[in-house]
Structures are given as C-alpha cells and as structure tokens.
Scaffold this motif. Sequence first.
Motif, short mmCIF file in Angstrom:
data_model
loop_
_atom_site.label_atom_id
_atom_site.label_comp_id
_atom_site.label_asym_id
_atom_site.label_seq_id
_atom_site.Cartn_x
_atom_site.Cartn_y
_atom_site.Cartn_z
N THR A 98 -7.98 -7.24 -0.69
CA THR A 98 -6.92 -8.10 -1.25
C THR A 98 -7.20 -9.25 -2.35
N GLU A 127 -0.06 -7.28 0.25
CA GLU A 127 -0.25 -6.73 1.83
C GLU A 127 1.00 -7.15 2.49
N ASP A 160 -1.08 -3.30 -2.59
CA ASP A 160 -2.10 -3.57 -1.24
C ASP A 160 -1.79 -2.99 0.07
N GLU A 161 -2.40 -2.16 0.67
CA GLU A 161 -2.25 -1.26 1.72
C GLU A 161 -0.66 -0.90 1.86
MG LIG Z 1 -6.35 -7.05 2.56
#
Ligand SMILES: [Mg+2]
Lengths: 313, 236
Positions: free
Chosen positions: A41, A81, A155-156
């Motif tokens: 991140t 995220e 992010d993810e």
């Molecule tokens: Mg992360």
Amino acid sequence: MISASNLTKYYGDFRAVNNISFSINEGEITGLLGPNGAGKTTTLRMLTCYLKPTQGTILIDNVKTSENPLKVKELIGYLPESAPIYGDMIVYDYLLYAASLRGITDSEKKIAEIALLCGIREVMHKNISELSKGYKQRVGLAHAMLHDPKILILDEPTSGLDPNQIIEIRRLIKEIGKRKTVILSTHILSEVEATCDRVIIINNGNIAADDYTANLHSSSARQNRIIVKITGADYGALSRTLASIDGAGPVEELHGGALTGASVAVSAGKDIRPDIFNAVKENGWTLYEMALEQQSLESIFRQLTTGGENHES
Amino acid sequence: MSHREAAVIMKRELRAYFTSPVAYIVIALFLVFNGFFFFKDFFYFRQAEMRSFFQRLPLFFAVFVPALTMRLFSEEKHSGSIEILLTMPVTTYDAVIGKFLAGSVFAALSLAPTLLYMITVIFVGSPDPGPLLGGYIGALFLGASYAAIGVCVSSSTKNQVTAFIIALAVNLTLWLMSNVTVFLPSKLRFLEYFGIDFHFQNIAKGLIDFRDLVYFLSIIVIAVIAAVKIIDERKK
Ligand SMILES: [Mg+2]
Ligand SMILES: Nc1ncnc2c1ncn2[C@@H]1O[C@H](COP(=O)(O)OP(=O)(O)OP(=O)(O)O)[C@@H](O)[C@H]1O
C-alpha cells in the motif's frame, strides 16, 4: 510507463519501503505481491502521489510525481485498499461528482458505459453505505476507470469478495488490462497467477523477486522434490543412498505409515528418478511410491517472504 | 488551485449537509435558542430589535459552527475517503477551500430564517438600516472565520468530537479576548484587538471598517493555509 527508482519511505523511524526500483511497461498487468505489512500500500500510495517518497523518484508516463502531481493524478485511476468511498451518496451521484471533479464533459454517457462494464447498473440508485462489499468494490473500480485513465492502480481489488465475485473482478481486470497498464496488489498468489503478466514480490519493504509469471514457474533457481517410499530399509540407509546420487540435494524424512519415506530436493530441470529407481533395485528394497513434486508458486512465495535463502532478485 | 474543483467539492459538501439529519438538528437548535431570546425580548420587554441577537451571535456561532464543520475532514480521515479525494486531480488547496466554502455557506444559510426577525422588527418599529445590514454582513464574516477555524481543526484529527471541542475552544478564546480584557491591566488591553467579538460588534454597529474586515480575512487565510499544511504533513 511507470518507473520507480530507489524508492524509500520512512514513517518516522520506521522504514516501510527500502530502496526499491522497478519499471513497468505499457499494457502489462503487474501484481505487487507480498504478505501483510510488506509495503504494498505504501508503494502504491507513492505512485498515486498520496505519499511523498522519503527518497527516490517516480516517473509516470515520463512525468515526475514530485514535479507535476496533478498531471500524474489525471493519468491514474486508483482504487485504494477497501474502497473508501463516500457513504452518504447514491452511486450515481457519486460517479457524477467524480466526473465533474475530473472535468469529464459527456459524464452521463461515460457513467452509463462504466456502469455496464463494472456491473453496477442495478445499484446506481442505492446509497453507497448500503452496498455489499463486492458492489462497493465495483463502484470504487468504476470510479477509478471513469476518466479512461492510461494507468490503473488497484490495492487489493478482490479482498473480502466471495469466490464468484473474485472471478468476476479478475475477469474484469484482465479485460481492462488489454488496453491499460494495470498494477494490482494482493497477498493471494493464485490471483497473480490468474491475472498478472508479471509479478513483483515485495517483503519487508524489499523486492524479493521481479519477473514474468511465466518465467517464475520455470525458473531454474526453483527446487523440486522427489518423494520416495520403500520397504526393506530404515530411513538412515535410505537417506544415505539418496544423498549419494549425483544431483540430489538435502534429504528429509517423511513420517507416517508403515513405509520408509524420504523426500529429496533436486533442482528443476534435473530428473534423477531413474537413478533412484536403480539404487533401490540394487539394494533389493521394494519401491512403493516415487513422485516428482513440483514446487508451487505458493511455496516459492513462502520461501521468498519468510526469510528463506533466496533474498535477492 | 482552480475554481472548478473547489466549487465541485463545495457542492458535494453542501449536498451532504442537506442529506444528513445532523445539520438539520443543529440548525433547529440554533433557531430555537435564538427564537427563544428574540421572542422573550419581544413579548416580555416589548422590544423589537436585533441588537441583542447580534450581540449573542459571536458566542452562539462559536458553538454552532464547529458542530457544522467538525465532520468536513475528520470524517474523510476516519473513513479513508480522503485518499480518494486527494488522489483525484485536485490540489490540497482545492479541497480545503471547497470545504471551507461549504461550511461558510451553510452557516450563512442557517441565518436565513432569522430574516424573519428582521421583518418583524421592520414592521413593528422603525429600525436604523445600518446596524441591520452591518449585522448581517458581520455575521457572514464571523461564520466564515469560525468555519475556517473549524475546517483547520477538522483537518488535524479523525475524531469529530475532538474536532468539535478544539474548534470550540479556539473560538471561545477568540471571543473571550474581546470580553475579558476589561479585567486585565491596561497594558494588556490591546489584546482586545485580537478578539473576534470586538471586530464583529464594530461591523454590527453599521460601520464597515477596513481594519475589521482585514481581521476576519486574516483568520480565514491563516486557517486555510494551516489546514493545507496539516493535510500535506501526512505525505511526509
Ligand atoms: Mg495494503
Ligand atoms: N501511516 C503510517 N504510519 C506508520 N506506519 C505505517 C503507516 N502506514 C503503514 N505503516 C507501516 O508500514 C508497513 C507497510 O505498510 P503497508 O500498508 O504498505 O503494507 P501492505 O503491504 O499494504 O500490507 P497489507 O497487506 O496488510 O495491506 C507496515 O509495517 C505498517 O505498519
């Protein structure tokens, strides 16, 4: 398209990212893979100008993030995220707001296109705070793609989704990736295998590996293991015999069952199974089982990220 | 910095005010309090005037405006949406000014129902227009100054209650500076000039003095710059 050189990020005294460099070509889908706290991140936040690197430079489409962050932010679509989008708006208004903030002129048409692509047409008039996690993620993705950015940073993107939605989102990312440069972060290895052309494995703020996913499979540094199960000898005798074979690596005992079991490491590309077979035969033992166990990406990942031998890329 | 981005952010925030019950509750409380005092004077003392309303306003706004501005950045920091806001092509200035304007406009809108008092006063008595006009102009500057302080404090914490309390404390300090200096030795009387009430009451007399406007504008400029610095601090 994206080039980061000698990036370092400190939070106070804590070094979250340690002097990493990488460059990503146009049209690639790159997976940033690493365990929790690896610095994924943090790295993505530096690329998106949310954080300033303590050291190092980032070039996005030949624009320095430190010199022209506004231009860089125009080029990038970013899904942070867990997609923290405003809960107090309905989806349509949110996208309209984002479109006007980005100065998109034909916003209604754009929103309709993106809604179709991301499969959010049926929730357009729902309040964002009432969406399920998967839909919220999709709205975040729609938001990131609204201005048709050259670069998509996710992010993810699949965390917290159910298996069907994971497959859907991965399909969507692959689809988008045909036309754009995509970076996504994840700690799920199969995600990288399923979606990415390339993987950068990051651990403790360092790059542990950086390669095309295809190469990672056939990399000669990888080790396979051969499982041997016999009767007629104890483990001591078996392991001595196996270790004496040319090309065999360390031998480990396999417990359980009535058979004497051992697993022997061999480098990929080298097959010593005929030698093992001959050795067993010469000793008069009975071979019950012999299998080549290919090291999965899973275990490479574990090896790279738990302080295993291979720390350099 | 660009006008369009700040305006888009302002519009979103104003919309958020009108879709959240909190803002309505705060405005209702504001009106009930003021209405109580106004009509008490009106019926009890048979006075129809706005002077006491404007006298109370710096203290009332000191409490009321932080309740409006506390969420502006704190909520975004808490939910993480600030990351999306600041990774869109906007500068930190756009974000701060957009939110500051939303707070100021909403504070100004909350004054709209008090125009009813003004109409009452105009019908019942024959008020001097200067103080009425001055009072409202001063109220706009007052609301904007408190809003700037509120936005600045809100940018420093994830916690809305903390944002409220700190902004309230700052506002009350500014207010007190005008009102406690009578108790101070004469050498310290100059502190009065730093008090917000002093400048507001000057304008509310109907005299619009350049120096009073400069006072309010300085508060706004300092608070906006500080908010930008605080938000950009996270990047380091
Ligand atoms: Mg992360
Ligand atoms: N704002 C911050 N202040 C201090 N430390 C931080 C901050 N953000 C992250 N860290 C630390 O930096 C390290 C890297 O964090 P980062 O969020 O980049 O990891 P990640 O790879 O994204 O992990 P995850 O898979 O859990 O999301 C962690 O040890 C984290 O605790």
